[in-house]
Design an enzyme around this catalytic site. Sequence first.
Site, PDB file in Angstrom:
ATOM      1  N   GLY A  74       0.888  -1.288  -0.126  1.00  0.00           N
ATOM      2  CA  GLY A  74      -0.036   0.060  -0.080  1.00  0.00           C
ATOM      3  C   GLY A  74       0.877   1.210  -0.062  1.00  0.00           C
ATOM      4  N   ASN A 157      -7.354   4.703   8.916  1.00  0.00           N
ATOM      5  CA  ASN A 157      -6.842   3.636   9.669  1.00  0.00           C
ATOM      6  C   ASN A 157      -7.013   3.830  11.179  1.00  0.00           C
ATOM      7  OD1 ASN A 157      -4.623   5.372   8.268  1.00  0.00           O
ATOM      8  ND2 ASN A 157      -3.415   4.537   9.917  1.00  0.00           N
ATOM      9  N   GLN A 185      -7.393   0.900   3.772  1.00  0.00           N
ATOM     10  CA  GLN A 185      -8.412   0.279   4.537  1.00  0.00           C
ATOM     11  C   GLN A 185      -9.657   0.085   3.891  1.00  0.00           C
ATOM     12  OE1 GLN A 185      -8.024  -0.406   7.928  1.00  0.00           O
ATOM     13  NE2 GLN A 185      -5.841   0.109   8.180  1.00  0.00           N
ATOM     14  N   HIS A 207      -2.698  -7.142   2.547  1.00  0.00           N
ATOM     15  CA  HIS A 207      -2.954  -7.607   3.734  1.00  0.00           C
ATOM     16  C   HIS A 207      -3.576  -6.812   4.878  1.00  0.00           C
ATOM     17  CE1 HIS A 207      -0.559  -4.589   6.448  1.00  0.00           C
ATOM     18  NE2 HIS A 207      -0.207  -4.101   5.247  1.00  0.00           N
ATOM     19  N   THR A 243      10.732  -7.633 -11.315  1.00  0.00           N
ATOM     20  CA  THR A 243      10.090  -9.110 -11.595  1.00  0.00           C
ATOM     21  C   THR A 243       8.898  -8.929 -11.006  1.00  0.00           C
ATOM     22  OG1 THR A 243      12.021 -10.032 -12.263  1.00  0.00           O
ATOM     23  CG2 THR A 243      10.227 -11.396 -11.986  1.00  0.00           C
ATOM     24  N   CYS A 331       2.299   2.226  12.994  1.00  0.00           N
ATOM     25  CA  CYS A 331       3.753   2.695  12.803  1.00  0.00           C
ATOM     26  C   CYS A 331       4.485   3.488  13.911  1.00  0.00           C
ATOM     27  CB  CYS A 331       3.974   3.485  11.431  1.00  0.00           C
ATOM     28  SG  CYS A 331       2.664   2.803  10.195  1.00  0.00           S
TER      29      CYS A 331
HETATM   30  C1  LIG Z   1      -1.687   0.053   6.105  1.00  0.00           C
HETATM   31  C2  LIG Z   1      -2.035   1.198   5.152  1.00  0.00           C
HETATM   32  C3  LIG Z   1      -0.856   1.717   4.488  1.00  0.00           C
HETATM   33  C4  LIG Z   1       0.273   1.067   4.145  1.00  0.00           C
HETATM   34  O1  LIG Z   1       0.226  -0.025   3.441  1.00  0.00           O
HETATM   35  P1  LIG Z   1       1.313  -1.363   3.731  1.00  0.00           P
HETATM   36  O2  LIG Z   1       0.854  -2.433   2.629  1.00  0.00           O
HETATM   37  O3  LIG Z   1       1.341  -1.750   4.963  1.00  0.00           O
HETATM   38  O4  LIG Z   1       2.529  -0.377   2.899  1.00  0.00           O
HETATM   39  C5  LIG Z   1      -1.594   3.000   3.628  1.00  0.00           C
HETATM   40  N1  LIG Z   1      -2.569   3.462   3.962  1.00  0.00           N
HETATM   41  C6  LIG Z   1      -3.463   3.073   4.675  1.00  0.00           C
HETATM   42  C7  LIG Z   1      -4.515   3.880   5.161  1.00  0.00           C
HETATM   43  C8  LIG Z   1      -3.173   1.896   5.665  1.00  0.00           C
HETATM   44  O5  LIG Z   1      -4.039   1.332   6.510  1.00  0.00           O
END
Ligand SMILES: *Cc1c(COP(=O)(O)O)cnc(C)c1O
Length: 385
Positions: A74, A157, A185, A207, A243, A331
Amino acid sequence: MATEDYIYLDYAATTPVDERVLEAMMPYFRDTFANPSSVHRYGQEADNAVESARESMAGILNCQKNEIIFTSCGSESDNLALRGSAFAARAARDANHILISPVEHHAVSNTAQQLAELHGYELEYLPVNKYGEVDPDDVKNRIREDTAIVSAIYANNEIGTINPIKEISEICRANSVLFFTDAVQGAAYLPIDIEELGVDLLAIGAHKFYGPKGIGALYIREGTDIIPNLTGGGQEYGLRAGTSNVPYIIGLSEALTFAQSEREERYNYLKSRRDYLIQQVFENIPSAHLTGHPEKRLPNHASFVFEEVDGNLLLAILDSNGFACSSGSACKTGDPEPSDVLLALGLHRNLALSSLRVTLGIMTTDEEIESFIEKLPSAVKQSKK
Ligand SMILES: *Cc1c(COP(=O)(O)O)cnc(C)c1O
């Protein structure tokens, strides 16, 4: 989800991989392992798998296949959207103004800040109301001819608030300015029909919806000028070298398929339990306040602040009582600074430092919620400053 006496209530930080998703990924580690860019038949087999995953995602997002770019997460999608369009807009029409909400994920806000500090862009923050919601009229009043990109998170989030994405896109489109939304999210439980949302760029990451970590995608509307962040080979229509991560792309596509086909069921399951949890917290803990919007919020998301409470201590006490929760952004572990998002709501610093985020998942059971509600009041009491 619980292992022995430990209960996971942090599904906004990440989710476990759905068994069906994992099964679908497995053949692409061992059997169909080739590089999709190779011309031989093994390569073509892998390429076919990637392209049919792209096709299936395009069907879900209601967009064209060539508008989907696979990325490593993300955060990378957010980076490509922001930096890629800012660089392109400057090159094409000398646009140097970036307009973002103050409740963006750090993958957006820190990228925008770097663009301002290192590359001389003019960064402007939109206001939000006390729920962390952007008012489309504020976008209308601040958007300019030299605006390179506007960014507003779909669903936050930390506080769960959902933004009026369709209304903001209409304003951006009327002004011929690109609009990006971080749906990392949002994609888990909200509709992500591109035509309906009207956005030019949209980021997702597997994820957060029961897919694997380390894979994401960026929707880029056809004809949008983007300068790649990662240069090298011609993969992903020349917009993202490297890749292709075949098994993870399959995992992303499968997880998104389930997220959207089972969306209503998941939404209703989570929302009723989340509402019950919030109601119980209010009933049992008078010093609790909800952060984020009371209705326009993610169905699995409950977030609070508690008067006179040390949020980090509360998390530690909950942890030792067997509950995995969060204080907001994952984070920020170990970071004593209050969250920018909570401060943007107008919360006092001390109150912002007393936050707790409880996020449910499709594996969450009623017993887990009961057990949490039972333990939370004494944990809050123990965390008083
Ligand atoms: C988790 C998250 C991200 C970052 O995604 P990753 O795959 O962990 O790098 C970005 N934006 C929001 C709103 C998130 O919840």
